[in-house]
Design a protein around this motif. Sequence first.
Motif, PDB file in Angstrom:
ATOM      1  N   VAL A 181       0.822  -1.216   0.000  1.00  0.00           N
ATOM      2  CA  VAL A 181       0.000   0.000   0.000  1.00  0.00           C
ATOM      3  C   VAL A 181       0.855   1.266   0.000  1.00  0.00           C
ATOM      4  N   ASN A 182       2.078   1.177   0.525  1.00  0.00           N
ATOM      5  CA  ASN A 182       2.912   2.374   0.673  1.00  0.00           C
ATOM      6  C   ASN A 182       3.387   2.946  -0.655  1.00  0.00           C
ATOM      7  N   GLN A 183       3.307   2.168  -1.715  1.00  0.00           N
ATOM      8  CA  GLN A 183       3.739   2.679  -3.021  1.00  0.00           C
ATOM      9  C   GLN A 183       2.813   3.783  -3.534  1.00  0.00           C
ATOM     10  N   TYR A 184       1.619   3.913  -2.927  1.00  0.00           N
ATOM     11  CA  TYR A 184       0.652   4.927  -3.356  1.00  0.00           C
ATOM     12  C   TYR A 184       0.584   6.114  -2.394  1.00  0.00           C
ATOM     13  N   ARG A 215      -4.018  24.438   8.083  1.00  0.00           N
ATOM     14  CA  ARG A 215      -2.793  23.643   8.116  1.00  0.00           C
ATOM     15  C   ARG A 215      -3.172  22.171   8.216  1.00  0.00           C
ATOM     16  N   CYS A 216      -2.485  21.342   7.441  1.00  0.00           N
ATOM     17  CA  CYS A 216      -2.785  19.910   7.408  1.00  0.00           C
ATOM     18  C   CYS A 216      -1.545  19.098   7.761  1.00  0.00           C
ATOM     19  N   THR A 217      -1.776  17.982   8.423  1.00  0.00           N
ATOM     20  CA  THR A 217      -0.679  17.081   8.804  1.00  0.00           C
ATOM     21  C   THR A 217      -1.056  15.651   8.445  1.00  0.00           C
ATOM     22  N   SER A 218      -0.039  14.815   8.295  1.00  0.00           N
ATOM     23  CA  SER A 218      -0.248  13.404   7.996  1.00  0.00           C
ATOM     24  C   SER A 218       0.940  12.605   8.489  1.00  0.00           C
ATOM     25  N   GLN A 219       0.663  11.430   9.016  1.00  0.00           N
ATOM     26  CA  GLN A 219       1.725  10.508   9.414  1.00  0.00           C
ATOM     27  C   GLN A 219       2.067   9.530   8.297  1.00  0.00           C
ATOM     28  N   GLY A 220       1.359   9.644   7.189  1.00  0.00           N
ATOM     29  CA  GLY A 220       1.655   8.778   6.034  1.00  0.00           C
ATOM     30  C   GLY A 220       1.140   7.361   6.179  1.00  0.00           C
ATOM     31  N   ILE A 221       0.118   7.155   7.007  1.00  0.00           N
ATOM     32  CA  ILE A 221      -0.422   5.817   7.232  1.00  0.00           C
ATOM     33  C   ILE A 221      -1.461   5.510   6.153  1.00  0.00           C
ATOM     34  N   VAL A 222      -1.152   4.570   5.285  1.00  0.00           N
ATOM     35  CA  VAL A 222      -2.051   4.180   4.194  1.00  0.00           C
ATOM     36  C   VAL A 222      -2.793   2.914   4.605  1.00  0.00           C
ATOM     37  N   GLU A 223      -4.096   2.891   4.348  1.00  0.00           N
ATOM     38  CA  GLU A 223      -4.894   1.719   4.691  1.00  0.00           C
ATOM     39  C   GLU A 223      -5.880   1.395   3.585  1.00  0.00           C
ATOM     40  N   ILE A 224      -6.280   0.132   3.555  1.00  0.00           N
ATOM     41  CA  ILE A 224      -7.309  -0.318   2.609  1.00  0.00           C
ATOM     42  C   ILE A 224      -8.663  -0.181   3.290  1.00  0.00           C
ATOM     43  N   VAL A 225      -9.553   0.589   2.688  1.00  0.00           N
ATOM     44  CA  VAL A 225     -10.869   0.817   3.281  1.00  0.00           C
ATOM     45  C   VAL A 225     -11.964   0.002   2.595  1.00  0.00           C
ATOM     46  N   ASN A 226     -11.677  -0.521   1.412  1.00  0.00           N
ATOM     47  CA  ASN A 226     -12.654  -1.347   0.708  1.00  0.00           C
ATOM     48  C   ASN A 226     -11.927  -2.162  -0.349  1.00  0.00           C
ATOM     49  N   ARG A 227     -12.415  -3.374  -0.595  1.00  0.00           N
ATOM     50  CA  ARG A 227     -11.754  -4.226  -1.588  1.00  0.00           C
ATOM     51  C   ARG A 227     -12.787  -5.047  -2.350  1.00  0.00           C
ATOM     52  N   SER A 228     -12.501  -5.274  -3.619  1.00  0.00           N
ATOM     53  CA  SER A 228     -13.308  -6.140  -4.468  1.00  0.00           C
ATOM     54  C   SER A 228     -12.478  -6.461  -5.696  1.00  0.00           C
ATOM     55  N   LEU A 234      -8.138   2.932  -1.364  1.00  0.00           N
ATOM     56  CA  LEU A 234      -7.136   3.301  -0.365  1.00  0.00           C
ATOM     57  C   LEU A 234      -7.461   4.655   0.246  1.00  0.00           C
ATOM     58  N   ASN A 235      -6.930   4.869   1.441  1.00  0.00           N
ATOM     59  CA  ASN A 235      -7.053   6.162   2.100  1.00  0.00           C
ATOM     60  C   ASN A 235      -5.808   6.388   2.939  1.00  0.00           C
ATOM     61  N   ILE A 236      -5.567   7.642   3.301  1.00  0.00           N
ATOM     62  CA  ILE A 236      -4.397   8.006   4.099  1.00  0.00           C
ATOM     63  C   ILE A 236      -4.840   8.991   5.178  1.00  0.00           C
ATOM     64  N   ASP A 237      -4.216   8.897   6.353  1.00  0.00           N
ATOM     65  CA  ASP A 237      -4.576   9.842   7.413  1.00  0.00           C
ATOM     66  C   ASP A 237      -4.188  11.256   6.983  1.00  0.00           C
ATOM     67  N   PHE A 238      -5.102  12.182   7.131  1.00  0.00           N
ATOM     68  CA  PHE A 238      -4.897  13.549   6.647  1.00  0.00           C
ATOM     69  C   PHE A 238      -5.785  14.469   7.473  1.00  0.00           C
TER      70      PHE A 238
END
Length: 253
Positions: A181-184, A215-228, A234-238
């Motif tokens: 997931v981190n490649q995105y 002002r926006c911050t992110s830790q760069g945590i990517v997660e899968i929120v839905n799959r088929s 995908l989504n990222i903390d923002f």
Amino acid sequence: MPKINNLIWLTCCLLLFISCGSNSNSDPSVKARSSAYESDPYEKNYLPQDPALARFIVAPEIAVAIANLSFNANSIDEIIKLTETNSQSFLNSLNTVKGCTAKIINYQYPLSNNYNRNVINNEQEYFHSLDIEITISLAETKDIKQRLNQINNCLEAIPKQNNNEMVSLTLSEVMPTIKDVNQYRQKLLEAKIKPLQEVAKIPNPPTQFKATDTRCTSQGIVEIVNRSLNGIELNIDFNCSRFGYEEVVTEKQ
């Protein structure tokens, strides 16, 4: 007396007119219905996702399933032989299919069941199981139909057990996913920032409008929120917040 009868007749006509008038504008087959899911959060699970919402979706790269092989026999030597023969047949059958790989990921040493000992011949029953991970490549597929065909080609290669009471096979659901997931991460952040940049570039904004207060911050945590098989969302903390408006808190005397 006739006046009373006429009065009753006129009253009935009036009531009938009012009743018909109220029903003329309310066809029972066409009624305004409130959205139940707005008050019932559980109802949302049964609704399709709105295609108008901004979503980050990529094509699935692989599909994964777990096969569990279980064995039982009356001796250690017999159960070990069953394990070696059936697991090797399983791996060889799947690894020869293009785009399909299988490997053992978990192994349980044979255990005896002391409670099922046969008193007459003193035989003892042994149990044993192992887990095999099946990975199906979807890299060369372009749509759901091709992905289904690829998955079926792989799973159909699993050896049949032919009602063997000493060997049992269970297969998990097939899970479509991506390798990393981190490649995105970079593209996800760019997609989140783009609307803010567009807001900041509004021509001739009013004097009280200040997009730079955000002002926006992110830790760069990517997660899968839905799959088929259609896509992986995908989504990222923002997290965004406004600054420059600090609230002054005074203690009560």
